[in-house]
Design a protein around this motif. Structure first.
Motif, PDB file in Angstrom:
ATOM      1  N   LYS A   9       0.867  -1.180   0.000  1.00 57.61           N
ATOM      2  CA  LYS A   9       0.000   0.000   0.000  1.00 57.61           C
ATOM      3  C   LYS A   9       0.905   1.231   0.000  1.00 57.61           C
ATOM      4  CE  LYS A   9      -4.138   1.912   0.418  1.00 57.61           C
ATOM      5  NZ  LYS A   9      -4.941   1.715   1.652  1.00 57.61           N
ATOM      6  N   ASP A  12      -2.520   6.613   0.583  1.00 56.43           N
ATOM      7  CA  ASP A  12      -3.706   6.581   1.434  1.00 56.43           C
ATOM      8  C   ASP A  12      -4.897   7.186   0.689  1.00 56.43           C
ATOM      9  OD1 ASP A  12      -3.949   9.564   2.082  1.00 56.43           O
ATOM     10  OD2 ASP A  12      -1.929   9.162   2.814  1.00 56.43           O
ATOM     11  N   SER A  63       0.757  10.269   5.753  1.00 62.60           N
ATOM     12  CA  SER A  63       1.417   9.000   5.447  1.00 62.60           C
ATOM     13  C   SER A  63       2.856   9.225   4.999  1.00 62.60           C
ATOM     14  CB  SER A  63       0.648   8.269   4.349  1.00 62.60           C
ATOM     15  OG  SER A  63      -0.663   7.965   4.771  1.00 62.60           O
ATOM     16  N   ARG A 193      -0.993   6.297   6.992  1.00 62.35           N
ATOM     17  CA  ARG A 193      -2.021   6.748   7.921  1.00 62.35           C
ATOM     18  C   ARG A 193      -3.404   6.595   7.287  1.00 62.35           C
ATOM     19  NH1 ARG A 193      -0.475   9.656  12.354  1.00 62.35           N
ATOM     20  NH2 ARG A 193       1.666  10.446  12.407  1.00 62.35           N
ATOM     21  N   SER A 194      -4.406   6.544   8.113  1.00 64.34           N
ATOM     22  CA  SER A 194      -5.773   6.484   7.603  1.00 64.34           C
ATOM     23  C   SER A 194      -6.090   7.767   6.841  1.00 64.34           C
ATOM     24  CB  SER A 194      -6.764   6.317   8.759  1.00 64.34           C
ATOM     25  OG  SER A 194      -8.089   6.465   8.296  1.00 64.34           O
ATOM     26  N   LEU A 196      -8.811   8.929   6.260  1.00 65.90           N
ATOM     27  CA  LEU A 196      -9.957   9.615   6.843  1.00 65.90           C
ATOM     28  C   LEU A 196      -9.533  10.895   7.550  1.00 65.90           C
ATOM     29  CD1 LEU A 196     -12.971   9.660   7.530  1.00 65.90           C
ATOM     30  CD2 LEU A 196     -12.450   8.255   9.544  1.00 65.90           C
ATOM     31  N   TRP A 197      -8.385  10.847   8.225  1.00 66.89           N
ATOM     32  CA  TRP A 197      -7.899  12.047   8.909  1.00 66.89           C
ATOM     33  C   TRP A 197      -7.589  13.156   7.911  1.00 66.89           C
ATOM     34  CZ3 TRP A 197      -9.051  12.273  13.719  1.00 66.89           C
ATOM     35  CH2 TRP A 197      -9.063  11.127  14.502  1.00 66.89           C
TER      36      TRP A 197
END
Length: 214
Positions: A9, A12, A63, A193-194, A196-197
């Motif tokens: 991955k 993000d 990220s 990192r997610s 969403l943040w």
């Protein structure tokens, strides 16, 4: 190309949404300007201001692959990459691509800032146009148009680079759509990192921009 491969991955959700929203916003800004829909043009510009601020903040705390500290490399690293692209396998932006991101962000910032001060004295006046007059106002309008032309060139180069990499077996488009990329097995997967943040951050920044400028 190395034999052993893994799927990692690399992008993000926020980085990917930012990328495609940027495409839509740029197209919308061009269309509204060409069709003299200046009120809509300004509104799209306010959204872009917030989105850019969010991306810059995400470049500091987001990220690993989104951080400027990860992909802004020295001129020596860029030259080394151009000489031997297989020397140091990596994920995310390569040294040359990292600098192209910085140039794109700087140009977009120049575009939106000049837009805030720009006015044609007929159909549109930016929210900060009253702060500049005379020759300075005219110069800002010219810079706004010039930066747009430079952005068109950079976008064309970006598209060409995507095609070249695809011909060499690396599908950058799929990675930006799905977030996943095939990479050398020796590569350590980046910390992601997610998204969403990042999306919450973008929503706050866009709302603040709209509240202040609209």
């Amino acid at each position: 190309m190395s034999g052993a491969q893994q799927k990692v991955k690399v992008w993000d959700g926020f980085v990917r949404i930012f990328h495609w929203l940027l495409v839509l916003l740029f197209a919308g800004l061009w269309w509204t300007a060409e069709n003299h829909e200046m009120e809509r043009h300004g509104q799209l510009g306010y959204i872009l201001v917030g989105l850019l601020v969010a991306r810059i903040l995400w470049g500091l705390w987001g990220s690993e692959t989104a951080r400027f500290s990860q992909f802004v490399r020295s001129p020596k690293a860029v030259i080394g990459y151009l000489k031997d692209t297989e020397a140091k396998p990596s994920v995310g932006h390569n040294p040359l691509g990292g600098w192209s991101v910085i140039v794109l962000l700087l140009l977009l910032l120049a575009q939106v800032v000049t837009g805030l001060f720009n006015s044609d004295d007929i159909l549109f006046s930016g929210p900060l146009a009253h702060l500049v007059k005379g020759d300075l106002a005219e110069a800002i309008g010219e810079i706004h148009e010039i930066v747009f032309e430079v952005l068109l060139v950079l976008i064309a180069v970006h598209i060409i680079a995507i095609v070249v990499y695809r011909l060499r077996g690396k599908n950058l488009l799929i990675a930006m759509l799905t977030g996943w990329q095939r990479a050398d097995a020796k590569i350590t997967a980046p910390r992601i990192r997610s998204g969403l943040w990042g999306m919450v951050l973008a929503a706050v920044c866009i709302a603040a921009s709209w509240w202040y400028f609209a």
